[in-house]
Design a protein around this motif. Structure first.
Motif, mmCIF file in Angstrom:
data_model
loop_
_atom_site.group_PDB
_atom_site.id
_atom_site.type_symbol
_atom_site.label_atom_id
_atom_site.label_comp_id
_atom_site.label_asym_id
_atom_site.label_seq_id
_atom_site.Cartn_x
_atom_site.Cartn_y
_atom_site.Cartn_z
ATOM 1 N N ILE A 1 63.679 54.090 19.544
ATOM 2 C CA ILE A 1 62.653 53.985 18.508
ATOM 3 C C ILE A 1 61.542 53.101 19.062
ATOM 4 O O ILE A 1 61.804 51.990 19.518
ATOM 5 N N CYS A 2 60.334 53.601 19.066
ATOM 6 C CA CYS A 2 59.180 52.833 19.543
ATOM 7 C C CYS A 2 58.276 52.512 18.363
ATOM 8 O O CYS A 2 58.233 53.243 17.368
ATOM 9 N N ALA A 3 57.546 51.425 18.469
ATOM 10 C CA ALA A 3 56.640 51.003 17.405
ATOM 11 C C ALA A 3 55.353 50.479 18.018
ATOM 12 O O ALA A 3 55.379 49.850 19.085
ATOM 13 N N THR A 4 54.246 50.759 17.367
ATOM 14 C CA THR A 4 52.959 50.270 17.861
ATOM 15 C C THR A 4 51.923 50.328 16.755
ATOM 16 O O THR A 4 52.021 51.151 15.839
ATOM 17 N N ASN A 5 50.945 49.434 16.845
ATOM 18 C CA ASN A 5 49.773 49.505 15.975
ATOM 19 C C ASN A 5 48.534 49.858 16.781
ATOM 20 O O ASN A 5 47.410 49.753 16.298
ATOM 21 N N LYS A 6 48.746 50.297 18.015
ATOM 22 C CA LYS A 6 47.654 50.617 18.927
ATOM 23 C C LYS A 6 47.316 52.103 18.862
ATOM 24 O O LYS A 6 48.182 52.929 18.606
ATOM 25 N N ASP A 7 46.057 52.427 19.084
ATOM 26 C CA ASP A 7 45.619 53.812 19.147
ATOM 27 C C ASP A 7 46.002 54.373 20.518
ATOM 28 O O ASP A 7 45.262 54.251 21.491
ATOM 29 N N LEU A 8 47.183 54.974 20.600
ATOM 30 C CA LEU A 8 47.687 55.456 21.879
ATOM 31 C C LEU A 8 46.849 56.605 22.433
ATOM 32 O O LEU A 8 46.735 56.761 23.655
ATOM 33 N N GLU A 9 46.274 57.426 21.549
ATOM 34 C CA GLU A 9 45.474 58.547 22.028
ATOM 35 C C GLU A 9 44.252 58.050 22.811
ATOM 36 O O GLU A 9 43.924 58.569 23.879
ATOM 37 N N THR A 10 43.595 57.033 22.277
ATOM 38 C CA THR A 10 42.458 56.455 22.992
ATOM 39 C C THR A 10 42.908 55.808 24.294
ATOM 40 O O THR A 10 42.223 55.891 25.322
ATOM 41 N N ALA A 11 44.069 55.152 24.268
ATOM 42 C CA ALA A 11 44.595 54.530 25.477
ATOM 43 C C ALA A 11 44.884 55.566 26.561
ATOM 44 O O ALA A 11 44.667 55.329 27.752
ATOM 45 N N VAL A 12 45.371 56.757 26.157
ATOM 46 C CA VAL A 12 45.624 57.824 27.122
ATOM 47 C C VAL A 12 44.318 58.307 27.730
ATOM 48 O O VAL A 12 44.200 58.498 28.944
#
Length: 560
Positions: free
Chosen positions: A343-354
């Motif tokens: 289970i992973c958790a984040t409040n970061k915009d991963l799409e922008t990071a990619v």
């Protein structure tokens, strides 16, 4: 030619629509209506089939959803049958020359002097065809076959997300029906009370009865039964760790270990040792062999919090473990096999990071199997008073106190805007209870009533950018920022709430119980010089939604 930025942005925006709490028909309609923002088209259509292969739901761009029982659909039945039978995308460069369209030529598909191109993809879930997603557009000299292939790939990604959503809704519907049947059947009462079949789990820190929270809890209950990787997404303070614990306790792995690690709290060298373990003498200070978090969670569940903060170099090491289920301890050569539910958790915009190259795309797709969007507290206004009472009860138990909220105090805190969500609400309750001068907490006990709430520096960032000071003006934050209680109706979907704002700020639309949606819309347009993009920002909507609302209310746009 499509670019990765548009594709990722489209997948991200559409995934938010698909995970929002709403009826399936409304969700699918919102997806179709959003497609023109990411792909060039003239018409879009989505067809969903039931278990018997009959037409169940049809939705088209710009039209409300409709359930149909007959064979007629918005595209030829022969086209639907071809896509469903082959399970592969279908590209027709000119529908006027296709045999599949000859018996079903309609004005909407007649390109006039220019040919019309048709692109269709199957909607799948676990190798089962659930329907079709298609678009058509007028073909011109600027359109190339390569562009069609790129758009088909994008539609395929969207169709995959839609298929997962349809399957999840059907599972929830089936579980609800089974629960109703069990309640109506006395001989099954023993099964209903069997804790092994339906474990009753108390989720510490999660309190509420709002529809948004209930939707998440229902999703958690379904997802927990599988071993699928879950990605918990949401703002800071929404309780991602508590939901991860709930998934573990409701899963078949509940008797095994639940291990958690905050990836942002450790440097890369220490993080590798914590996750994979190390051998004796692997580095200075490694005086003995140590098992990593993956080994400790073997057979159970591992929560990787703040997954978006790990470095690109470590992302490659983590990806291998997730793909192969194998690892080596730091300084070791023996390969270990682990069975871990991640289970992973984040409040970061991963799409922008990619897109920016900060997060590996292959790791993103590996962990984004079942995304669950956790609602912020401002979308659960009815839960604030319940949470406040629960936190005060915990404070009383820990400090041997007997404090209680006065009714006006509960009304005040229920209207607050908490950028830190549940975590900030708990801190507010504890601070107020600690400094309260009597057993009954009154409105005057809150820091916002005395211009001492530091959170105002967060939510009043727009005022600070113009050089004003929230304390100097005596603004009451967060209590001075009421939650959005009014909504603007958008055709083709559920009413969307206005963004929370400070009513004393002239840059925001007028607020008040007597103002209609039309009044609010006109007020926002007038304050922005009738520029729809600016009005959309202060209303918390998209320019396209503002355009829909203007047409719905018959408001003529003024031009200067």
């Amino acid at each position: 030619m499509r670019n990765a930025d548009i594709s990722l942005s489209g997948v991200y925006e559409l995934s938010k629509i698909l995970t929002a709490p709403a009826r399936l028909e409304i969700t699918l309609t919102n997806v179709v209506n959003s497609l023109p923002s990411f792909v060039r088209l003239r018409h879009a259509a989505m067809i969903v089939l039931d278990a018997g292969g009959e037409l169940e739901i049809t939705t088209t761009d710009g039209n409300n959803h409709a359930r149909q029982s007959g064979p007629r659909s918005v595209i030829p039945q022969a086209v639907v049958d071809r896509i469903v039978a082959t399970g592969t995308p279908l590209i027709i460069q000119d529908v006027g020359k296709s045999e599949l369209f000859q018996a079903h030529i309609q004005p909407t598909l007649n390109g006039g002097t220019l040919p019309v191109t048709f692109l269709g993809v199957p909607i799948k879930a676990e190798d089962k065809i659930l329907g079709t997603l298609s678009i058509d557009r007028v073909r011109d000299s600027a359109t190339s076959p390569h562009c069609d292939e790129e758009d088909v790939r994008f539609l395929g990604m969207v169709a995959d997300l839609v298929g997962r959503t349809i399957r999840l809704h059907r599972m929830l519907s089936t579980d609800h029906q089974r629960h109703v049947e069990e309640q109506c059947t006395p001989e099954k009462s023993d099964e209903r009370t069997d804790p092994a079949r339906h474990p009753q789990v108390k989720i510490d820190g999660i309190v509420g009865e709002s529809p948004a929270l209930k939707q998440v809890l229902e999703t958690v209950a379904v997802v927990a039964r599988t071993n699928s990787t879950v990605l918990l997404r949401g703002e800071s303070g929404t309780g991602k760790e508590f939901f991860a614990q709930a998934i573990h306790k409701l899963s078949p792995r509940r008797k095994k270990a639940f291990v958690k690690l905050n990836c942002a709290a450790l440097p890369e060298s220490v993080l590798e040792s914590e996750l994979f373990g190390h051998e004796k003498g692997a580095f200075t200070g490694a005086i003995s062999q140590r098992a990593g978090r993956f080994e400790l969670a073997n057979g159970g569940t591992l929560l990787l919090d703040e997954i978006g903060e790990i470095s690109p170099a470590f992302q490659a090491k983590l990806l291998r473990v997730l793909q192969e289920g194998e690892l080596e301890r730091v300084g070791g050569t023996r390969t270990l096999t682990v069975d871990v539910r991640l289970i992973c958790a984040t409040n970061k915009d991963l799409e922008t990071a990619v897109v920016n190259g900060e997060f590996r795309a292959d790791l993103y797709y590996r962990i984004n199997v079942v995304p669950i969007m956790l609602p912020p507290l401002r979308e659960r206004p009815g839960d604030i008073s319940r949470l406040a009472k629960a936190f005060l009860g915990r404070f009383n138990s820990e400090n041997n106190r007997e404090l209680a909220f006065a009714p006006p105090a509960l009304d005040l805190i229920s209207q607050c805007y908490f950028p830190g969500n549940v975590r900030e609400l708990e801190n507010c309750v504890r601070r107020t209870a600690t400094l309260a001068r009597s057993r009954t907490i009154a409105t005057s006990d809150f820091a916002c009533q005395n211009s001492q709430c530091l959170s105002s520096l967060l939510w009043k960032g727009v005022d600070r950018s113009h050089g004003s000071d929230g304390f100097a003006r005596g603004n009451k934050a967060p209590a001075g920022s009421p939650l959005p209680a009014r909504r603007i109706d958008i055709p083709g979907g559920e009413p969307l709430p206005l963004r929370a704002h400070n009513p004393s700020d002239s840059a925001y639309p007028a607020a008040g119980p007597r103002l209609t949606d039309r009044d609010r819309l006109i007020d926002a347009m007038e304050k922005t010089g009738w520029v729809q993009a600016k009005a959309a920002r202060i209303l918390g909507l998209t320019p396209r939604q503002v355009g829909y609302a203007l047409r719905r209310h018959g408001i003529e746009v003024k031009k200067f």
